[in-house]
Design an enzyme around this catalytic site. Sequence first.
Site, PDB file in Angstrom:
ATOM      1  CE  LYS A  74      94.064  85.972  70.325  1.00 60.58           C
ATOM      2  NZ  LYS A  74      94.387  87.222  69.701  1.00 60.58           N
TER       3      LYS A  74
ATOM      4  CG  HIS B 155      93.929  88.747  75.817  1.00 65.94           C
ATOM      5  ND1 HIS B 155      93.195  89.583  75.004  1.00 65.94           N
ATOM      6  CD2 HIS B 155      94.923  88.222  75.535  1.00 65.94           C
ATOM      7  CE1 HIS B 155      94.026  89.203  73.672  1.00 65.94           C
ATOM      8  NE2 HIS B 155      95.024  88.328  74.034  1.00 65.94           N
TER       9      HIS B 155
ATOM     10  CB  SER C 276     102.334  89.898  65.418  1.00 71.37           C
ATOM     11  OG  SER C 276     100.826  90.452  65.283  1.00 71.37           O
TER      12      SER C 276
ATOM     13  CD  GLU D  38      91.318  89.112  71.706  1.00 76.99           C
ATOM     14  OE1 GLU D  38      91.304  88.161  72.046  1.00 76.99           O
ATOM     15  OE2 GLU D  38      92.358  89.406  70.692  1.00 76.99           O
TER      16      GLU D  38
ATOM     17  N   GLY E  71      97.406  90.479  66.577  1.00 76.84           N
ATOM     18  CA  GLY E  71      96.614  89.789  65.591  1.00 76.84           C
ATOM     19  C   GLY E  71      96.934  90.697  64.321  1.00 76.84           C
TER      20      GLY E  71
ATOM     21  CG  ASN F  43      94.830  83.798  74.215  1.00 78.43           C
ATOM     22  OD1 ASN F  43      93.748  83.138  74.274  1.00 78.43           O
ATOM     23  ND2 ASN F  43      94.514  84.967  73.990  1.00 78.43           N
TER      24      ASN F  43
ATOM     25  CD  GLU G 169      99.349  89.564  74.956  1.00 85.87           C
ATOM     26  OE1 GLU G 169      99.763  88.667  74.072  1.00 85.87           O
ATOM     27  OE2 GLU G 169      97.984  89.683  75.213  1.00 85.87           O
TER      28      GLU G 169
HETATM   29  C1  PEP Z   1      97.272  87.434  71.993  1.00 86.73           C
HETATM   30  O1  PEP Z   1      96.076  87.167  71.833  1.00 86.73           O
HETATM   31  O2  PEP Z   1      97.382  87.355  72.928  1.00 86.73           O
HETATM   32  C2  PEP Z   1      98.186  87.523  70.902  1.00 86.73           C
HETATM   33  C3  PEP Z   1      99.559  88.092  71.183  1.00 86.73           C
HETATM   34  O3  PEP Z   1      97.748  87.250  69.499  1.00 86.73           O
HETATM   35  P1  PEP Z   1      98.787  87.202  68.244  1.00 86.73           P
HETATM   36  O4  PEP Z   1      99.992  86.426  68.671  1.00 86.73           O
HETATM   37  O5  PEP Z   1      97.757  86.683  67.245  1.00 86.73           O
HETATM   38  O6  PEP Z   1      99.191  88.663  67.783  1.00 86.73           O
END
Ligand code: PEP
Length: 247
Positions: A12, A94, A210, A96, A170, A10, A164
Site C-alpha cells: 500500500k 483493490h 488479515s 481501497e 486491515g 501489498n 478479499e
Molecule cells: C490488502 O490490503 O490487500 C489486505 C489484504 O490487507 P491486510 O492483509 O492488512 O488485511
Amino acid sequence: MGRKFCVGGNWKMNGDKATITELAKVLTTGPLNADTEVVIGCPAPYLSLTRSLLPDTVNIAAQNCYKVAKGAFTGEISPAMLKDLNIGWVILGHSERRAIFGESDELIADKVVHALAEGLKVIACIGETLQEREAGQTEAVCFRQTKAIADKVKDWSNVVIAYEPVWAIGTGKTATPEQAQEVHAALRKWFTENVSADVAAAIRIQYGGSVTAANCRELAAKPDIDGFLVGGASLKPEFVQIVNARQ
Ligand code: PEP
C-alpha cells in the site's frame, strides 16, 4: 490440477528507502519456497529501487495503472511505463481503489484488459463489504465484479483473482478457512459456468484479508485457495512464513 501457489504482498502507501531496503534483505534471505510465485506490490516511486534490490525470482507489481498507454492523464501511470521499468505485474481493483477513489467495475475491467494487452500480469481484486455479506449478497457481489472483467477479458492465463472480503482487510478479522473456501469454490463454479472448465481449473484465486503467519497454513490447506494477497503482514518478516504456507 497443479495451480502454482501465488502469494502477493501489498505494501500500500507504506515504506521509504530505508525500510524497503531492510525488507528486501529479509525477502532475499528468505528462504522462499521455490514452488510459490511471489509478487510484491510496491508504491510507484519505489518500483525501480525495489526491483533492483530483489532477486528476479521475486516479482514486483504496481498497485494501480491506467487504461490507456499515454497522454493527458495527470498523476496516472501506464502499463507501458511499468514494462519500461521491468515491472511485470499490477494489482487492480483493490477495495481501497474502489471505495476511496471511486473506481467502478467497468473502469477496473478496462484497466485489466489494457494491462494484459501490454503484457503485464494482473492480480484482480474482488470482494464484498460487511453490509453486503450480512445482506446475503456475497456471491452476487463477487460474481458481478468478476463478470465485469469476464465480459472484456478473453485470455485468463495472466490473471490471478484475489478474493478479499472488505470486512477482513486491515481489521484483524480473517475469514475462516471455511468461509474463504466457500467463496473460492463458488467463484470456480462461476468460471466453469460462465467462462470455461479449463479456465476454472487453471485460474488461481488468492485469499486476502488479515492473513498472518498464525492463520496462513490453515487457509493454505483449503483446496480452492491458491495463495494470498497480504497487506499489513507483508511489511513484516513474517511474510516469509506466509509465502511458505503451502506444505
Ligand atoms: C490488502 O490490503 O490487500 C489486505 C489484504 O490487507 P491486510 O492483509 O492488512 O488485511
